[in-house]
Write an enzyme that holds these catalytic residues in place. Sequence first.
Site, PDB file in Angstrom:
ATOM      1  N   HIS A   1      -2.565   7.321   7.317  1.00 47.32           N
ATOM      2  CA  HIS A   1      -1.606   8.252   6.693  1.00 47.32           C
ATOM      3  C   HIS A   1      -2.312   9.546   6.253  1.00 47.32           C
ATOM      4  O   HIS A   1      -1.734  10.624   6.331  1.00 47.32           O
ATOM      5  CB  HIS A   1      -0.938   7.610   5.468  1.00 47.32           C
ATOM      6  CG  HIS A   1       0.238   6.731   5.779  1.00 47.32           C
ATOM      7  ND1 HIS A   1       1.373   7.178   6.421  1.00 47.32           N
ATOM      8  CD2 HIS A   1       0.476   5.425   5.487  1.00 47.32           C
ATOM      9  CE1 HIS A   1       2.254   6.184   6.525  1.00 47.32           C
ATOM     10  NE2 HIS A   1       1.731   5.100   5.971  1.00 47.32           N
TER      11      HIS A   1
ATOM     12  N   CYS B   1       6.023  -0.192   7.500  1.00 44.36           N
ATOM     13  CA  CYS B   1       5.649   1.018   6.760  1.00 44.36           C
ATOM     14  C   CYS B   1       6.839   1.458   5.934  1.00 44.36           C
ATOM     15  O   CYS B   1       7.965   1.497   6.427  1.00 44.36           O
ATOM     16  CB  CYS B   1       5.247   2.125   7.730  1.00 44.36           C
ATOM     17  SG  CYS B   1       4.715   3.645   6.916  1.00 44.36           S
ATOM     18  N   LEU B   2       6.586   1.786   4.680  1.00 46.50           N
ATOM     19  CA  LEU B   2       7.677   2.213   3.800  1.00 46.50           C
ATOM     20  C   LEU B   2       8.294   3.522   4.289  1.00 46.50           C
ATOM     21  O   LEU B   2       9.412   3.853   3.884  1.00 46.50           O
ATOM     22  CB  LEU B   2       7.166   2.361   2.361  1.00 46.50           C
ATOM     23  CG  LEU B   2       6.697   1.050   1.719  1.00 46.50           C
ATOM     24  CD1 LEU B   2       6.054   1.298   0.357  1.00 46.50           C
ATOM     25  CD2 LEU B   2       7.866   0.073   1.581  1.00 46.50           C
TER      26      LEU B   2
ATOM     27  N   GLN C   1       3.033   9.933   1.439  1.00 46.01           N
ATOM     28  CA  GLN C   1       4.345   9.275   1.552  1.00 46.01           C
ATOM     29  C   GLN C   1       5.282   9.650   0.399  1.00 46.01           C
ATOM     30  O   GLN C   1       6.488   9.427   0.488  1.00 46.01           O
ATOM     31  CB  GLN C   1       4.177   7.741   1.609  1.00 46.01           C
ATOM     32  CG  GLN C   1       3.503   7.273   2.895  1.00 46.01           C
ATOM     33  CD  GLN C   1       3.348   5.772   2.918  1.00 46.01           C
ATOM     34  OE1 GLN C   1       2.404   5.231   2.370  1.00 46.01           O
ATOM     35  NE2 GLN C   1       4.298   5.083   3.548  1.00 46.01           N
TER      36      GLN C   1
ATOM     37  N   GLY D   1       0.840  -1.192   0.000  1.00 42.89           N
ATOM     38  CA  GLY D   1       0.000   0.000   0.000  1.00 42.89           C
ATOM     39  C   GLY D   1       0.870   1.235   0.000  1.00 42.89           C
ATOM     40  O   GLY D   1       2.046   1.167   0.377  1.00 42.89           O
TER      41      GLY D   1
ATOM     42  N   HIS E   1      -4.384   1.216   7.720  1.00 40.55           N
ATOM     43  CA  HIS E   1      -3.024   1.777   7.816  1.00 40.55           C
ATOM     44  C   HIS E   1      -2.884   2.951   6.843  1.00 40.55           C
ATOM     45  O   HIS E   1      -2.372   4.013   7.211  1.00 40.55           O
ATOM     46  CB  HIS E   1      -2.019   0.656   7.517  1.00 40.55           C
ATOM     47  CG  HIS E   1      -0.593   1.067   7.393  1.00 40.55           C
ATOM     48  ND1 HIS E   1       0.398   0.622   8.246  1.00 40.55           N
ATOM     49  CD2 HIS E   1       0.049   1.877   6.491  1.00 40.55           C
ATOM     50  CE1 HIS E   1       1.567   1.151   7.886  1.00 40.55           C
ATOM     51  NE2 HIS E   1       1.384   1.907   6.822  1.00 40.55           N
ATOM     52  N   GLU E   2      -3.361   2.770   5.612  1.00 42.22           N
ATOM     53  CA  GLU E   2      -3.249   3.842   4.598  1.00 42.22           C
ATOM     54  C   GLU E   2      -4.147   5.019   4.955  1.00 42.22           C
ATOM     55  O   GLU E   2      -3.755   6.183   4.772  1.00 42.22           O
ATOM     56  CB  GLU E   2      -3.614   3.322   3.207  1.00 42.22           C
ATOM     57  CG  GLU E   2      -2.795   2.136   2.698  1.00 42.22           C
ATOM     58  CD  GLU E   2      -1.313   2.314   2.858  1.00 42.22           C
ATOM     59  OE1 GLU E   2      -0.823   3.461   2.878  1.00 42.22           O
ATOM     60  OE2 GLU E   2      -0.618   1.297   2.993  1.00 42.22           O
TER      61      GLU E   2
HETATM   62  O1  GNR Z   1       4.097  -2.553   2.572  1.00 45.08           O
HETATM   63  C1  GNR Z   1       3.443  -2.434   3.616  1.00 45.08           C
HETATM   64  N1  GNR Z   1       3.163  -3.547   4.348  1.00 45.08           N
HETATM   65  C2  GNR Z   1       2.263  -3.554   5.412  1.00 45.08           C
HETATM   66  C3  GNR Z   1       2.250  -4.682   6.220  1.00 45.08           C
HETATM   67  C4  GNR Z   1       1.362  -4.752   7.277  1.00 45.08           C
HETATM   68  C5  GNR Z   1       0.477  -3.722   7.503  1.00 45.08           C
HETATM   69  C6  GNR Z   1       0.496  -2.592   6.709  1.00 45.08           C
HETATM   70  C7  GNR Z   1       1.383  -2.512   5.655  1.00 45.08           C
HETATM   71  S1  GNR Z   1       1.381  -1.101   4.641  1.00 45.08           S
HETATM   72  C8  GNR Z   1       3.031  -1.094   4.081  1.00 45.08           C
HETATM   73  C9  GNR Z   1       3.255  -0.030   3.034  1.00 45.08           C
HETATM   74  C10 GNR Z   1       3.032   1.339   3.641  1.00 45.08           C
HETATM   75  O2  GNR Z   1       3.799   1.896   4.363  1.00 45.08           O
HETATM   76  N2  GNR Z   1       1.895   1.928   3.370  1.00 45.08           N
HETATM   77  O3  GNR Z   1       1.624   3.120   3.914  1.00 45.08           O
HETATM   78 NI    NI Z   2       2.716   3.202   5.771  1.00 49.43          NI
END
Ligand code: GNR
Ligand code: NI
Length: 173
Positions: A140, A94-95, A51, A46, A136-137
């Site tokens: 953000h 999270c990236l 980001q 995601g 999670h997204e």
């Molecule tokens: O790549 C991602 N893996 C992930 C694994 C578990 C829960 C959420 C994520 S999102 C993350 C990519 C990211 O930072 N998206 O904002």
């Molecule tokens: Ni993230």
Amino acid sequence: MALLPIIHAPDPRLKVKSARVDTVDDGLRRLMDDMLETMYAAPGIGLAAIQVGVPKRVIVIDVAREDEPRAPLFLVNPEIVAASDEDATYEEGCLSLPGQFADVARPAWVEITYLDRAGAPRRQRAEGLLATCVQHEMDHLEGILFVDHISALKRNMILRRLLKQRRQQSVGD
Ligand code: GNR
Ligand code: NI
């Protein structure tokens, strides 16, 4: 298509609340395509526009496994319209916090509305990893990171590890 640089914590831009999108036009579709390419290259499941430094309510997601065909989702102005009482816990990464992981509990399923890549309204129920990723997204878009859901002790450990990682990288460069 183009790869976009991903912003890392503690960059203050990650704390910004992203603005709603008025119209899904070719410019926005180009951003979403570049985000998708950036997400696949990372690799990640995601990516929210903030980001890559763009404070718009835009998300790309693909939770398909490597042995499955790609299944990209483009979410514009997503809203959670229902959520389960029951939580599910996943180890999240999270990236924008590279190499850092922690268990986070969130509703096990959510129902969302959003505009798709064509600007058409959609409603969808998400469960499992997709439910976690969507939430999670969407965090953000509010300037919230997964570490904001864990104890201050664990959060500070992760943020310190990130800074240390970065110091050692800059020595190596
Ligand atoms: O790549 C991602 N893996 C992930 C694994 C578990 C829960 C959420 C994520 S999102 C993350 C990519 C990211 O930072 N998206 O904002
Ligand atoms: Ni993230």
